[in-house]
Design an enzyme around this catalytic site. Structure first.
Site, short mmCIF file in Angstrom:
data_model
loop_
_atom_site.label_atom_id
_atom_site.label_comp_id
_atom_site.label_asym_id
_atom_site.label_seq_id
_atom_site.Cartn_x
_atom_site.Cartn_y
_atom_site.Cartn_z
N HIS A 65 0.90 -1.25 0.01
CA HIS A 65 -0.02 -0.25 -0.02
C HIS A 65 0.78 1.36 0.13
CE1 HIS A 65 0.41 0.00 4.62
NE2 HIS A 65 0.23 1.47 4.33
N ASP A 66 2.11 1.21 0.58
CA ASP A 66 2.91 2.31 0.39
C ASP A 66 3.74 2.48 -0.51
OD1 ASP A 66 1.69 4.22 2.42
OD2 ASP A 66 2.69 3.17 4.14
N GLU A 69 3.30 5.52 -3.19
CA GLU A 69 3.62 6.67 -2.55
C GLU A 69 4.75 6.98 -1.92
OE1 GLU A 69 -0.16 7.62 0.18
OE2 GLU A 69 1.34 7.92 1.41
N ASP A 70 5.48 5.96 -1.49
CA ASP A 70 6.78 6.32 -0.71
C ASP A 70 8.14 6.12 -1.32
OD1 ASP A 70 5.39 7.79 1.31
OD2 ASP A 70 5.20 5.92 2.58
N ASP A 126 -4.19 -0.16 7.70
CA ASP A 126 -3.20 0.96 7.55
C ASP A 126 -3.12 1.95 9.00
OD1 ASP A 126 -1.03 2.80 6.65
OD2 ASP A 126 -2.46 3.92 5.47
N1 G4P Z 1 2.90 6.53 13.94
C1 G4P Z 1 3.85 6.32 13.06
N2 G4P Z 1 3.95 6.66 11.80
C2 G4P Z 1 5.10 6.51 10.96
C3 G4P Z 1 6.18 6.22 11.52
N3 G4P Z 1 7.22 6.10 10.48
C4 G4P Z 1 6.69 6.44 9.52
N4 G4P Z 1 5.23 6.77 9.73
C5 G4P Z 1 4.46 7.36 8.71
O1 G4P Z 1 3.93 8.63 8.96
C6 G4P Z 1 2.91 8.91 8.39
C7 G4P Z 1 2.10 9.82 9.06
O2 G4P Z 1 2.55 11.00 9.28
P1 G4P Z 1 1.88 12.15 8.35
O3 G4P Z 1 0.87 12.70 9.23
O4 G4P Z 1 1.70 11.79 7.19
O5 G4P Z 1 3.26 13.07 8.42
P2 G4P Z 1 4.68 12.99 7.92
O6 G4P Z 1 4.82 11.45 7.24
O7 G4P Z 1 4.97 14.01 6.84
O8 G4P Z 1 5.64 13.14 8.87
C8 G4P Z 1 2.23 7.47 8.07
O9 G4P Z 1 2.28 7.52 6.57
P3 G4P Z 1 1.08 6.53 5.73
O10 G4P Z 1 0.98 5.07 6.39
O11 G4P Z 1 1.07 6.60 4.67
O12 G4P Z 1 -0.44 6.68 6.46
P4 G4P Z 1 -1.25 8.35 6.50
O13 G4P Z 1 -0.40 9.54 6.50
O14 G4P Z 1 -2.17 8.04 5.22
O15 G4P Z 1 -2.01 7.84 7.65
C9 G4P Z 1 2.94 6.61 8.72
O16 G4P Z 1 3.22 5.27 7.97
C10 G4P Z 1 6.09 5.72 12.88
O17 G4P Z 1 7.20 5.49 13.42
N5 G4P Z 1 5.15 6.15 13.63
MN MN Z 2 0.77 3.29 5.54
#
Ligand code: G4P
Ligand code: MN
Length: 184
Positions: A65-66, A69-70, A126
């Protein structure tokens, strides 16, 4: 063993291999710098272990899923390697990174009710995996307010996906409450 079983297992394991390679340089935002791929694998495990979802396309979608995006992965690559069904799940959970962060977050709430059902499961898993991490520790660079905002926004997103799976709904509700208390 049935052909379907072999095909399903192969798809899911191929997704795990693909995600592990694509995310190989990325780390989670914890002090131990956990490999990023622990997150998509953890999301897929929530689906089998807690939601009792065993559909191979959904599980492959969760694992992948990521990736678009990543990492440098393109939708075309997902289609070529995993087919159209997995592509539509990944497409439905991939944010448009050319937009601002605020717009991206707003659009997750707007789009949530309209994504395909398999993508809804992936989205719920997720968020639950991320929220459980957040409840355990503050990601590097986050303060309490960042944590509360992430939890409140996640609550809005998952509110649009309620009713699919009781266990996921309950676990999400519980972890969001715990985060709001812990980081008040
Ligand atoms: N809680 C947490 N999150 C982490 C960690 N390392 C990376 N992330 C990622 O950070 C994203 C959530 O942060 P954002 O609010 O998007 O802000 P940022 O990435 O710009 O810091 C998530 O992306 P995502 O999976 O694409 O989901 P979403 O942003 O759509 O919810 C999450 O997977 C961690 O150690 N703890
Ligand atoms: Mn994710």
């Amino acid at each position: 063993m049935s052909n379907n079983y072999i095909q399903d297992m192969s798809l899911v394991i191929k997704a795990a291999d693909f995600a592990a390679r694509k995310h190989n340089t990325q780390r989670r935002k914890d002090a131990a710098q956990t490999p990023y791929v622990n997150h998509p694998i953890g999301a897929a495990y929530i689906l089998t272990n807690e939601a009792k979802v065993y559909d191979a396309v959904t599980l492959a979608g969760a694992i992948l899923h990521d990736t678009v995006e990543d990492t440098d992965t393109s939708f075309e690559e997902i289609r070529n390697e995993f087919g159209d069904e997995v592509l539509s799940v990944v497409r439905d959970v991939t944010d448009d990174k050319s937009l601002s962060k605020e717009e991206t977050k707003r659009l997750q709430i707007v789009h949530a009710p309209h994504i395909c059902e398999k993508a809804k499961y992936v989205k719920l898993a997720d968020k639950l995996n991320n929220l459980r991490d957040l409840e355990r520790y503050l990601p590097v660079g986050w303060d309490k307010e960042t944590a509360r905002k992430y939890a409140s926004w996640s609550r809005e997103v998952v509110s649009k996906l309620k009713g699919l799976n009781e266990t996921l709904d309950k676990e999400l509700e519980d972890v969001i409450e715990k985060i709001l208390v812990k980081y008040q």
